[in-house]
Scaffold this motif. Structure first.
Motif, PDB file in Angstrom:
ATOM      1  N   UNK A  43     114.467  78.731 -37.941  1.00 24.19           N
ATOM      2  CA  UNK A  43     115.743  78.544 -36.941  1.00 24.19           C
ATOM      3  C   UNK A  43     116.741  77.573 -36.754  1.00 24.19           C
ATOM      4  N   UNK A  44     116.229  76.023 -37.515  1.00 25.02           N
ATOM      5  CA  UNK A  44     116.817  74.636 -37.116  1.00 25.02           C
ATOM      6  C   UNK A  44     117.315  74.994 -38.615  1.00 25.02           C
ATOM      7  N   UNK A  45     117.104  75.201 -39.649  1.00 29.95           N
ATOM      8  CA  UNK A  45     117.302  75.432 -41.339  1.00 29.95           C
ATOM      9  C   UNK A  45     119.118  76.470 -40.869  1.00 29.95           C
ATOM     10  N   UNK A  46     118.297  77.588 -40.340  1.00 30.83           N
ATOM     11  CA  UNK A  46     120.365  78.595 -39.762  1.00 30.83           C
ATOM     12  C   UNK A  46     121.083  77.927 -39.224  1.00 30.83           C
ATOM     13  N   UNK A  47     120.707  77.477 -38.224  1.00 36.92           N
ATOM     14  CA  UNK A  47     121.724  76.169 -37.303  1.00 36.92           C
ATOM     15  C   UNK A  47     122.300  75.249 -38.292  1.00 36.92           C
ATOM     16  N   UNK A  48     121.516  74.170 -39.165  1.00 39.74           N
ATOM     17  CA  UNK A  48     122.125  73.709 -39.725  1.00 39.74           C
ATOM     18  C   UNK A  48     123.493  74.235 -40.477  1.00 39.74           C
ATOM     19  N   UNK A  49     123.246  75.445 -40.950  1.00 41.87           N
ATOM     20  CA  UNK A  49     123.501  75.903 -41.986  1.00 41.87           C
ATOM     21  C   UNK A  49     125.144  76.517 -41.275  1.00 41.87           C
TER      22      UNK A  49
END
Length: 175
Positions: A43-49
């Motif tokens: 979730x955090x990686x997708x939000x950062x992307x």
């Protein structure tokens, strides 16, 4: 249930593994340390992307706006220069036509002067009496009329090409 434990200052003991003497704050540790699951990391990686893609999109939109503004300014300056060249060419054409008009007016004045010089009133009177059988009018046949001078005189303005000069920006740019 366990009884509450208190430290020497009367504060509730929070379950740390050691006791602190003095007025230093306790090192508070949670009873458990949460661990991050793979879902949380995803979730955090997708939000950062997504945030990164939004930044890239915004920067591209800003760059396109800047390019559009530059293109509009360039096209406007080209149009302005084209109009300025057109006005300058029209001014040259106007000056040429005015000089041609001045030449024609002076030529007409010269021809009119030559015509008045060539008119011989004695020759005209002789031809009228001998060839055409005309006679001079008798005094009772003559009627005088008072005609204002401006009604039959053609008055031309002085040569406008010398008196009329450009003013403002065009006179500055044509020098």
């Amino acid at each position: 249930m366990a009884a509450k434990r208190y430290d020497r200052n009367g504060n509730t003991y929070r379950g740390s593994s050691y006791y602190t003497y003095g007025n230093v704050a306790y090192d508070v540790q949670p009873e458990y340390t949460p661990y991050y699951t793979e879902e949380d990391e995803d979730r955090t990686r997708i939000a950062q992307e997504k945030a990164h893609k939004a930044e890239v999109r915004e920067s591209r939109i800003t760059a396109l706006k800047l390019i559009a503004i530059i293109v509009v300014l360039f096209a406007g300056s080209i149009a302005f220069m084209g109009m300025h060249v057109r006005v300058a060419n029209e001014n040259v054409e106007l000056r040429r036509e005015k000089s041609e008009l001045a030449d024609l007016k002076s030529n007409n004045a010269i021809l009119a002067a030559e015509l008045t010089e060539q008119i011989d009133l004695d020759y005209i009177k002789e031809q009228a009496t001998n060839r055409l059988g005309m006679a001079e009018p008798q005094p009772y046949q003559v009627v005088y009329i008072d005609v204002p001078k401006q009604s039959y005189t053609i008055q031309y303005a002085s040569d406008a090409t010398e008196a009329e000069k450009d003013s403002g920006f065009l006179s500055f740019s044509n020098r």
